[in-house]
Design a protein around this motif. Structure first.
Motif, short mmCIF file in Angstrom:
data_model
loop_
_atom_site.label_atom_id
_atom_site.label_comp_id
_atom_site.label_asym_id
_atom_site.label_seq_id
_atom_site.Cartn_x
_atom_site.Cartn_y
_atom_site.Cartn_z
N LEU A 83 0.83 -1.21 0.00
CA LEU A 83 0.00 0.00 0.00
C LEU A 83 0.86 1.26 0.00
CD1 LEU A 83 -2.94 -0.82 2.43
CD2 LEU A 83 -3.07 -0.39 -0.02
N SER A 106 2.03 2.21 -3.36
CA SER A 106 1.01 2.81 -4.23
C SER A 106 1.09 4.33 -4.25
CB SER A 106 -0.40 2.38 -3.80
OG SER A 106 -0.75 2.99 -2.55
N ASP A 135 -0.21 7.46 -6.97
CA ASP A 135 -1.30 8.42 -6.76
C ASP A 135 -1.01 9.45 -5.67
OD1 ASP A 135 -1.46 6.97 -4.44
OD2 ASP A 135 -3.57 6.41 -4.66
N LEU A 174 -4.66 6.43 -2.15
CA LEU A 174 -5.13 5.10 -1.76
C LEU A 174 -4.78 4.82 -0.30
CD1 LEU A 174 -6.44 2.43 -2.57
CD2 LEU A 174 -4.19 1.62 -3.31
N TRP A 175 -3.57 5.16 0.10
CA TRP A 175 -3.15 4.98 1.49
C TRP A 175 -4.07 5.76 2.43
CZ3 TRP A 175 0.65 2.24 4.11
CH2 TRP A 175 0.90 2.62 5.44
N ALA A 234 -3.14 2.88 -8.91
CA ALA A 234 -2.41 2.65 -7.67
C ALA A 234 -2.75 1.29 -7.07
CB ALA A 234 -2.72 3.76 -6.67
N MET A 235 -4.03 0.91 -7.14
CA MET A 235 -4.44 -0.41 -6.64
C MET A 235 -3.79 -1.52 -7.44
SD MET A 235 -8.50 0.33 -5.91
CE MET A 235 -8.82 -1.36 -5.42
N PHE A 241 -0.96 -1.28 -9.10
CA PHE A 241 0.47 -1.27 -8.78
C PHE A 241 0.73 -1.94 -7.43
CE2 PHE A 241 4.28 0.87 -7.04
CZ PHE A 241 5.20 0.50 -8.02
N ALA A 242 -0.11 -1.65 -6.44
CA ALA A 242 0.04 -2.27 -5.12
C ALA A 242 -0.12 -3.79 -5.22
CB ALA A 242 -1.00 -1.70 -4.16
#
Length: 258
Positions: free
Chosen positions: A108, A111, A115, A119-120, A142-143, A145-146
């Protein structure tokens, strides 16, 4: 490690359905008991947000053991959820759970490179985000990528819990063997993942769209999709067991009904 053909990935999914068909009510009750327990843990301040992830390996053993029970025509009781706490390897399972948590935090955190930390902020700090901030962010990317960052950890964790309990391996050794077992069966796991992508996401989405077009009622759509989602999730949990048993062999049945 053993090399497996890609078609074995679909075979694992079919085995999951076969296990579920033998005792659908008992397996569904076990899963719902698990969900209610996770909701109860979530009430605990601060630590309640962390416990569900830390306890993943402990409860993973419960579902794996449930599949062994079904395979041997034994009953599956809700009390089976506690089998992981009764094993001598419970300390190792909890250490593994902490590693789960650390890996999730790292993924996370990574990510934020995509972004800027939106997202965090949404998932970890529960910060208030305006619709404009959500729309302008790259949260979807971002999700993704995480998830990509988490893949190596997922490979190491996949078989770790049953290897610790059933093969009596240390945490480090279990992570090592799990990682390279998944690599050896990589083609099968790719098809396995794609199969669940279709069954678990695309299929329910298509059904919901079809219902919406034919009936136009959100209530009916939820009424149909909720039990379908529960069933598919339980079947997916059941399909974890054949991924293990084909590569590492069938475990010895443990009497957990008392």
């Amino acid at each position: 490690m053993q090399k497996l053909p890609a078609t074995d990935g679909w075979h694992w999914i079919k085995e999951g359905f076969a296990i579920f068909r033998k005792k659908p009510a008992e397996l569904s009750t076990l899963f719902l008991s698990y969900m209610f327990l996770m909701l109860a843990l979530g009430i605990i301040p601060i630590i309640g947000q962390l416990l569900p992830l830390i306890l993943v390996p402990v409860f993973a053993i419960a579902f794996m053991q449930a599949c062994v029970n079904v395979e041997n025509d034994h009953r599956v009781y809700p009390s089976l959820l506690l089998v992981g706490f009764r094993t001598p390897q419970v300390k190792s399972l909890l250490i593994l759970g902490v590693l789960y948590l650390v890996a999730a935090i790292i993924a996370l955190g990574a990510s934020a490179l995509v972004d800027g930390g939106v997202l965090w902020q949404a998932l970890v700090t529960h910060g208030d985000l305006t619709p404009a901030e959500m729309q302008q962010s790259n949260m979807s990317l971002a999700m993704l990528f995480a998830a990509l960052v988490y893949i190596p950890a997922a490979m190491a964790f996949w078989f770790a819990a049953p290897l610790i309990v059933w093969q009596k391996m240390s945490v480090v050794k279990a992570l090592f063997y799990s990682f390279f077992a998944v690599i050896g069966a990589g083609r099968a796991f790719i098809l396995y993942a794609l199969g669940w992508l279709v069954l678990g996401i695309l299929l329910p989405t298509m059904i919901s769209l079809l219902i919406a077009l034919l009936i136009g009622s959100i209530g009916v759509t939820v009424f149909i999709l909720l039990p379908l989602s529960i069933i598919l999730t339980v079947v997916m949990y059941c399909s974890f067991y054949p991924t293990y048993s084909q590569i590492f062999g069938k475990p010895v049945l443990v009497d957990v009904e008392a």
